[in-house]
Design a protein around this motif. Structure first.
Motif, PDB file in Angstrom:
ATOM      1  N   GLY A 156      19.810 -33.247   8.700  1.00  0.00           N
ATOM      2  CA  GLY A 156      20.351 -33.195   7.341  1.00  0.00           C
ATOM      3  C   GLY A 156      19.435 -32.468   6.382  1.00  0.00           C
ATOM      4  N   ALA A 157      18.113 -32.685   6.513  1.00  0.00           N
ATOM      5  CA  ALA A 157      17.155 -32.025   5.626  1.00  0.00           C
ATOM      6  C   ALA A 157      17.142 -30.513   5.817  1.00  0.00           C
ATOM      7  CB  ALA A 157      15.755 -32.597   5.860  1.00  0.00           C
ATOM      8  N   ALA A 158      17.492 -30.082   7.026  1.00  0.00           N
ATOM      9  CA  ALA A 158      17.475 -28.641   7.332  1.00  0.00           C
ATOM     10  C   ALA A 158      18.796 -27.960   7.010  1.00  0.00           C
ATOM     11  CB  ALA A 158      17.134 -28.438   8.804  1.00  0.00           C
ATOM     12  N   GLN A 159      19.826 -28.739   6.661  1.00  0.00           N
ATOM     13  CA  GLN A 159      21.134 -28.146   6.381  1.00  0.00           C
ATOM     14  C   GLN A 159      21.116 -27.448   5.027  1.00  0.00           C
ATOM     15  OE1 GLN A 159      24.426 -30.929   6.194  1.00  0.00           O
ATOM     16  NE2 GLN A 159      25.837 -29.441   7.100  1.00  0.00           N
ATOM     17  N   SER A 160      21.632 -26.237   4.982  1.00  0.00           N
ATOM     18  CA  SER A 160      21.642 -25.468   3.735  1.00  0.00           C
ATOM     19  C   SER A 160      22.749 -25.965   2.812  1.00  0.00           C
ATOM     20  CB  SER A 160      21.863 -23.989   4.039  1.00  0.00           C
ATOM     21  OG  SER A 160      23.196 -23.767   4.483  1.00  0.00           O
ATOM     22  N   ASP A 161      22.715 -25.482   1.586  1.00  0.00           N
ATOM     23  CA  ASP A 161      23.768 -25.849   0.635  1.00  0.00           C
ATOM     24  C   ASP A 161      25.136 -25.387   1.115  1.00  0.00           C
ATOM     25  OD1 ASP A 161      21.892 -26.988  -1.028  1.00  0.00           O
ATOM     26  OD2 ASP A 161      21.686 -25.226  -2.325  1.00  0.00           O
ATOM     27  N   ALA A 162      25.143 -24.323   1.922  1.00  0.00           N
ATOM     28  CA  ALA A 162      26.408 -23.805   2.458  1.00  0.00           C
ATOM     29  C   ALA A 162      26.903 -24.618   3.648  1.00  0.00           C
ATOM     30  CB  ALA A 162      26.250 -22.347   2.867  1.00  0.00           C
ATOM     31  N   GLY A 163      26.065 -25.566   4.113  1.00  0.00           N
ATOM     32  CA  GLY A 163      26.480 -26.418   5.225  1.00  0.00           C
ATOM     33  C   GLY A 163      26.039 -25.937   6.580  1.00  0.00           C
ATOM     34  N   THR A 164      25.362 -24.788   6.635  1.00  0.00           N
ATOM     35  CA  THR A 164      24.885 -24.244   7.906  1.00  0.00           C
ATOM     36  C   THR A 164      23.440 -24.674   8.153  1.00  0.00           C
ATOM     37  OG1 THR A 164      24.173 -22.209   6.831  1.00  0.00           O
ATOM     38  CG2 THR A 164      26.411 -22.254   7.740  1.00  0.00           C
ATOM     39  N   TRP A 165      22.920 -24.288   9.311  1.00  0.00           N
ATOM     40  CA  TRP A 165      21.534 -24.560   9.657  1.00  0.00           C
ATOM     41  C   TRP A 165      20.866 -23.224   9.984  1.00  0.00           C
ATOM     42  CZ3 TRP A 165      25.493 -27.846  10.861  1.00  0.00           C
ATOM     43  CH2 TRP A 165      25.347 -29.177  10.439  1.00  0.00           C
ATOM     44  N   PRO A 166      20.185 -22.618   9.002  1.00  0.00           N
ATOM     45  CA  PRO A 166      19.552 -21.318   9.248  1.00  0.00           C
ATOM     46  C   PRO A 166      18.624 -21.365  10.464  1.00  0.00           C
ATOM     47  CG  PRO A 166      19.501 -21.855   6.910  1.00  0.00           C
ATOM     48  CD  PRO A 166      20.003 -23.087   7.615  1.00  0.00           C
ATOM     49  N   GLY A 167      18.807 -20.391  11.342  1.00  0.00           N
ATOM     50  CA  GLY A 167      17.982 -20.323  12.536  1.00  0.00           C
ATOM     51  C   GLY A 167      18.475 -21.167  13.689  1.00  0.00           C
ATOM     52  N   ALA A 168      19.552 -21.912  13.481  1.00  0.00           N
ATOM     53  CA  ALA A 168      20.109 -22.759  14.543  1.00  0.00           C
ATOM     54  C   ALA A 168      21.570 -22.396  14.776  1.00  0.00           C
ATOM     55  CB  ALA A 168      19.985 -24.237  14.172  1.00  0.00           C
ATOM     56  N   ASP A 169      22.073 -22.798  15.929  1.00  0.00           N
ATOM     57  CA  ASP A 169      23.464 -22.509  16.290  1.00  0.00           C
ATOM     58  C   ASP A 169      24.381 -23.581  15.705  1.00  0.00           C
ATOM     59  OD1 ASP A 169      25.267 -20.894  18.384  1.00  0.00           O
ATOM     60  OD2 ASP A 169      25.823 -23.013  18.454  1.00  0.00           O
TER      61      ASP A 169
END
Length: 260
Positions: A188-201
Motif C-alpha cells: 500500500g505504501a508503494a502504490q502511487s496516487d494513480a493506483g499503480t506500483w511504479p517498477g512493479a507488474d
C-alpha cells in the motif's frame, strides 16, 4: 460504476467461447456458464496429469509442476486425487529437500518475466509453497519451515517478490497470517496516487492482493482499478495478443471493485 460494468462486459465477451481454464473460471465468476463447462473442466483437469513424467513432474520444472497442480485445484480437483497427488508429491520433494536452481529468465503464469536467477528462484519457490498450502500441506514441518523462511528473511528486494510472498502467506496456516498486514502495508505504501506500483507488474500485485482477500487488500485493488481499466483493449483483454491469465486477474479485480 458505468466504466466498471463496461469493462466487465468486455471480459464477458472475451471469455464467452474460451475452452480453457481461464474461460471456465471467468464464466463461473460472471454466472454465464455454458452447458458443457462441467465436462470441459473435467477434460482440462485430466490434461495436466497426462503431461506428467514418470517421476510426477512436468518437464522436471518446479514452476510448471506447481502451477499445473494449482490449475487442477482451480478446476475442482481435490488434493487427494491420484493425478493431483503425484504432482503435489513431486513438488514436496523439491520444497522439503535441497533447493534446486531455477533457470532464468522465467515467465510466471501471470505474465511477469523475471530475468535474474535469484528472483526467478525466489518467486518459483513462493508459488510452489502457495500450491502446497492450498493442497493442505501447510502444516508439514518442511513446508512450514519454508513459510517461516519467507516471513523472517530479509525483506524481498522488489515489490514483485513481496507480492510473491504475500500470495504464499495469503493461504498459510493461521499462525503466519498476522504477517499479511505488514506485507499489505508495504504494498500500500508503494502504490502511487494513480493506483499503480511504479517498477512493479500490475497483475503480479493484483493477483497477490486478490489472494489475500482482506479488507485492506481489497481497498488497494479498488484504487488500482481505474488504471487497470485504462489498459483494457476493445477485445476485453489487457494485452495484445490476449493473455488469458492476466485477463482473469483483471476480471477478479474488477469484481472486487464492483462489490465495494
Amino acid at each position: 460504476m458505468k466504466s466498471l460494468k463496461k469493462a466487465i462486459a468486455k471480459l464477458d465477451t472475451l471469455f464467452q467461447d474460451r475452452d480453457t481454464r481461464p474461460g471456465v473460471l471467468a464464466r463461473e465468476i460472471l454466472g454465464t456458464q455454458k452447458p458443457g463447462d462441467t465436462t470441459l473442466a473435467e477434460l482440462l483437469r485430466n490434461e495436466r496429469p497426462a503431461r506428467t513424467r514418470m517421476d510426477g513432474s512436468i518437464g522436471d520444472s518446479l514452476l510448471d509442476t506447481a502451477w499445473a497442480a494449482w490449475e487442477m485445484m482451480d478446476l475442482g480437483l481435490d488434493a487427494l486425487d491420484g493425478g493431483l497427488d503425484r504432482l503435489i508429491s513431486w513438488v514436496l520433494t523439491r520444497i522439503e529437500g535441497v533447493p534446486t536452481d531455477q533457470p532464468a529468465p522465467v515467465t510466471l503464469p501471470n505474465g511477469l518475466v523475471l530475468d535474474a536467477a535469484g528472483e526467478a528462484a525466489y518467486a518459483t519457490r513462493a508459488l510452489a509453497v502457495r500450491t502446497l498450502v492450498r493442497a493442505r500441506h501447510g502444516d508439514r514441518p518442511g513446508v512450514a519451515a519454508v513459510v517461516r523462511e519467507l516471513v523472517h528473511v530479509t525483506q524481498p528486494p522488489t515489490l514483485d517478490l513481496s507480492a510473491s510472498v504475500l500470495g504464499a502467506l495469503a493461504l498459510a496456516p493461521p499462525e503466519h497470517r498476522h504477517h499479511l498486514d505488514g506485507l499489505i502495508g508495504r504494498v500500500g505504501a508503494a502504490q502511487s496516487d494513480a493506483g499503480t506500483w511504479p517498477g512493479a507488474d500490475l497483475f503480479q500485485m493484483l493477483e497477490a492482493l486478490i489472494l489475500a482477500g482482506v479488507r485492506l487488500a481489497r481497498a488497494l485493488i479498488a484504487k488500482a482499478v481505474p488504471s487497470l481499466v485504462d489498459l483494457q483493449q476493445e477485445t476485453g483483454a489487457f494485452d495484445d495478443p490476449p493473455h488469458e491469465e492476466r485477463a482473469l486477474i483483471g476480471l477478479r479485480a474488477l469484481q472486487v471493485a464492483a462489490e465495494g
